[in-house]
Each structure stands twice: as C-alpha cells, then as structure tokens.
Write an enzyme that holds these catalytic residues in place. Structure first.
Site, PDB file in Angstrom:
ATOM      1  N   ASP A   1      -5.368   1.155   4.393  1.00  0.00           N
ATOM      2  CA  ASP A   1      -4.787   1.054   3.057  1.00  0.00           C
ATOM      3  C   ASP A   1      -3.909  -0.191   2.959  1.00  0.00           C
ATOM      4  O   ASP A   1      -2.989  -0.377   3.749  1.00  0.00           O
ATOM      5  CB  ASP A   1      -3.952   2.309   2.767  1.00  0.00           C
ATOM      6  CG  ASP A   1      -3.370   2.319   1.375  1.00  0.00           C
ATOM      7  OD1 ASP A   1      -3.985   2.922   0.479  1.00  0.00           O
ATOM      8  OD2 ASP A   1      -2.287   1.721   1.172  1.00  0.00           O
TER       9      ASP A   1
ATOM     10  N   LYS B   1      -4.891  -2.499  -3.982  1.00  0.00           N
ATOM     11  CA  LYS B   1      -4.259  -2.098  -5.243  1.00  0.00           C
ATOM     12  C   LYS B   1      -3.952  -3.293  -6.131  1.00  0.00           C
ATOM     13  O   LYS B   1      -3.631  -4.381  -5.642  1.00  0.00           O
ATOM     14  CB  LYS B   1      -2.968  -1.326  -4.958  1.00  0.00           C
ATOM     15  CG  LYS B   1      -3.152  -0.173  -3.980  1.00  0.00           C
ATOM     16  CD  LYS B   1      -1.845   0.538  -3.671  1.00  0.00           C
ATOM     17  CE  LYS B   1      -2.022   1.505  -2.516  1.00  0.00           C
ATOM     18  NZ  LYS B   1      -2.138   0.835  -1.216  1.00  0.00           N
TER      19      LYS B   1
ATOM     20  N   HIS C   1      -1.714   0.001  -9.110  1.00  0.00           N
ATOM     21  CA  HIS C   1      -0.612   0.323  -8.206  1.00  0.00           C
ATOM     22  C   HIS C   1       0.509   1.122  -8.897  1.00  0.00           C
ATOM     23  O   HIS C   1       1.060   2.052  -8.307  1.00  0.00           O
ATOM     24  CB  HIS C   1      -0.047  -0.978  -7.625  1.00  0.00           C
ATOM     25  CG  HIS C   1       0.633  -0.803  -6.313  1.00  0.00           C
ATOM     26  ND1 HIS C   1       0.728  -1.796  -5.371  1.00  0.00           N
ATOM     27  CD2 HIS C   1       1.262   0.260  -5.750  1.00  0.00           C
ATOM     28  CE1 HIS C   1       1.371  -1.367  -4.304  1.00  0.00           C
ATOM     29  NE2 HIS C   1       1.711  -0.118  -4.527  1.00  0.00           N
TER      30      HIS C   1
ATOM     31  N   TYR D   1       1.567  -6.036  -0.688  1.00  0.00           N
ATOM     32  CA  TYR D   1       2.044  -5.803   0.678  1.00  0.00           C
ATOM     33  C   TYR D   1       2.055  -7.074   1.524  1.00  0.00           C
ATOM     34  O   TYR D   1       2.764  -7.144   2.528  1.00  0.00           O
ATOM     35  CB  TYR D   1       1.163  -4.771   1.395  1.00  0.00           C
ATOM     36  CG  TYR D   1       1.175  -3.383   0.830  1.00  0.00           C
ATOM     37  CD1 TYR D   1       2.103  -2.985  -0.129  1.00  0.00           C
ATOM     38  CD2 TYR D   1       0.229  -2.445   1.252  1.00  0.00           C
ATOM     39  CE1 TYR D   1       2.089  -1.707  -0.640  1.00  0.00           C
ATOM     40  CE2 TYR D   1       0.205  -1.159   0.741  1.00  0.00           C
ATOM     41  CZ  TYR D   1       1.136  -0.797  -0.210  1.00  0.00           C
ATOM     42  OH  TYR D   1       1.118   0.467  -0.718  1.00  0.00           O
TER      43      TYR D   1
END
Length: 326
Positions: free
Chosen positions: A56, A91, A124, A61
């Site tokens: 994931d 996302k 997201h 990120y």
C-alpha cells in the site's frame, strides 16, 4: 523461486474490471515519517519471502519510487513469479482531486512505480485543494470544493482505461459514500479508514457490508510512534489480558479481530520479526468472550480532522469545513 513462508487469504472485490479480482487480507503499508527508503526496500524483500503480496502506497507518502524500484528488483531476481501475483494500491492526493487531473495523476503514480496498472486506486480524502500543492497538513487557504461526481467519473475512466483493476475511496463517511453511490456507474470496491479495537467503525462497517464495499483498516495497531498515532491500542488493558490468556501478542489479537470482522489490514512495520508475527493469525480464533470484551472497549478516534487541515483559516469549525460544501 522459493515458496513463501505463509499463504495469506484473499477476498473478492466487487466492481472489479474484467470480473473476479481478489485482495490479500493483510498488506504492508509504506507510510512513514520520515521515510527510510533503505529500510522500506529491505522490508518489502523480506515481506515477499514471508508471503506478503499486497503493498500500500500513495502519491503523498513519497514511497512510490522506492516501492517501484524494489518491485522491479524482486521480479528480476525471481523473488515473485510475476506482476500478477502482486496487489498494489496507491491513492489520489487532494490537489489532484479535480476531474482533469485524476487520469494524469494515476499515470504519474504508475511511472514512479514502474508499473503498467494498479490493482486498486483510491481517492485519498473526501476534499480537494489547490492543484499542484502537495503538503500535509493541508493549508485551509488551499482548500476547494470537491466535485464528487466529476472526480468519481474520472476514477471510473481510470478503471475503464485499464490503468487500475479496481477503484475506491479512503476516509469516507457513510454520508459521503451515499453521495458517490447516488451517481456511480462503477461503485467503490474499497473504503480505507482508520479501524482498530479502539475505533471499531461499527456503523460504517455495517453500511459498507450492505453496499458490498470492502473495508481496509489503516493504523490497525494505532500507529504508535508516528506523529498521528496513539498508544491507546497497544497499551489497552483488555487487549493485553486477551493476548496473555491466548499466548499471543496484542498486535496479533488486533489483526485477528479485524480479520474476523471481514476487513483487510494494512500494517506498516519494517521489523522482520513483527512482520512475521503479523501473519501468524490464521490458525486460531478469538472466543465469543474475547469478542464481547473487545466490543465493550471505550472508543476514541486517533486521526482527527483538525490535524489534517491547518490552519482553520476562514472556517468557524472543522465540521463546517469537512461536512459542509467541502
């Protein structure tokens, strides 16, 4: 290729492209602040040997490039048989939650990941912000009304184009899911939300089950040690007592509980011992008494809306900002 140490169960996703599409019930998360790329890459390699196939990530990120690098390396080395064996989630960040930016954003994620398609692409958060701004927390001055219908239409186009096998959302309430479902031609397959024994999401779980939406739990152990995490899960007295009585760790009790609720867990651990331990949950069950005790745990949400948006700017309250026109 060596046989992995564990075989992780999978669940079928609704609304998937080309029919059946399954998702491993435990995934390895890559959200870390700060992100240690070397540690993450090492964890992914170790995870593949253990049996992890679900990874994931998200554009926000900063882990898409290193994850893509290590996946390519693993495929080259034969640590995994083929891309088809993997389940990769990414996302759409809020600044790309605009109809004309969704497909390009997914293509950019694919470029960074060095992949031809995702298995799952999620919106997201249920808000939009100024295009081109990639910051967290989001500055309220950059917030913009989200056009759910046009953004979701672009998400559906991503699936039709074969850029992702399934689409879904993250951090969506029942109310916002109802909005999406009111016009969706491809309903969301997944809603990824905070879920653990200290924030059980009972109402949302019931709603998603009725609508055929799979819940994925992020921070299933409370994300202790992160800037958004809490000690309330891993230090919970009830969970400690259940774990001791069963000869298990608190983490195993939490992950087993989530599995028994029919949800998927995404766990961020780069520690090899804990990564193994987190998979040792499929050959035992919680008792009825355990489940009743967990059901009575006082509930407290970890990730607050106020922490996502800073400063509040012209809005009187976070609820006005979150649940009003935004």
């Amino acid at each position: 290729m060596e046989k992995p140490s564990f075989t992780i169960p999978e669940v079928s996703l609704s609304s998937a492209a080309a029919g059946a599409h399954t998702m491993p019930v435990i995934g390895l998360g890559t959200a870390a602040d700060p992100l240690d790329e070397a540690a993450m890459k090492s964890a992914v390699i170790e995870g593949l040997s253990l049996g992890y196939r679900h990874f994931d990530t998200a554009s926000m990120y900063g882990s898409e490039v290193p994850l893509g690098d290590v996946i390519a390396e693993a495929l080259d080395l034969g640590l995994v048989g083929s891309r088809k064996e993997l389940f990769i989630t990414s996302k759409l960040w809020c600044s790309d939650a605009h109809a004309d930016r969704v497909v390009p954003a997914l293509k950019e994620s694919l470029r960074k990941l060095r992949l031809e398609y995702l298995d799952l692409y999620l919106v997201h958060w249920p808000i939009s912000c100024k295009p081109g701004t990639y910051v967290y927390p989001v500055d309220s001055e950059d917030l913009m009304p989200i056009d759910f219908e046009s953004v979701w239409g672009a998400m559906e186009e991503c699936q039709r184009l074969g850029l992702t096998k399934s689409i879904g959302v993250s951090n969506f309430s029942c109310k916002k899911l109802e909005t999406i479902l009111s016009f969706a031609t491809i309903p969301p397959s997944v809603n990824q939300v905070e879920m653990n024994p200290v924030w059980q999401q009972k109402k949302l779980r019931e709603f998603c089950k009725a609508k055929g939406i799979t819940i994925t739990a992020f921070s299933p152990l409370g994300a202790r040690g992160t800037n958004w995490g809490t000690n309330l899960v891993m230090e919970n007295e009830t969970l400690q007592e259940i774990a001791e009585a069963r000869g298990k760790s608190i983490a195993q009790v939490c992950l087993r509980w989530i599995y028994e609720q029919g949800a998927i867990s995404v766990v961020k651990s780069f520690n090899k011992g804990r990564m193994r331990e987190n998979l040792e949950i499929f050959d035992w069950e919680l008792g009825e008494g355990d489940l009743r005790r967990i059901d009575r745990i006082p509930q407290k949400k970890m990730m607050l809306k106020e922490e996502f948006i800073s400063p509040m700017g012209p809005y009187k309250s976070v609820d006005e900002l979150w649940d009003g026109e935004l």
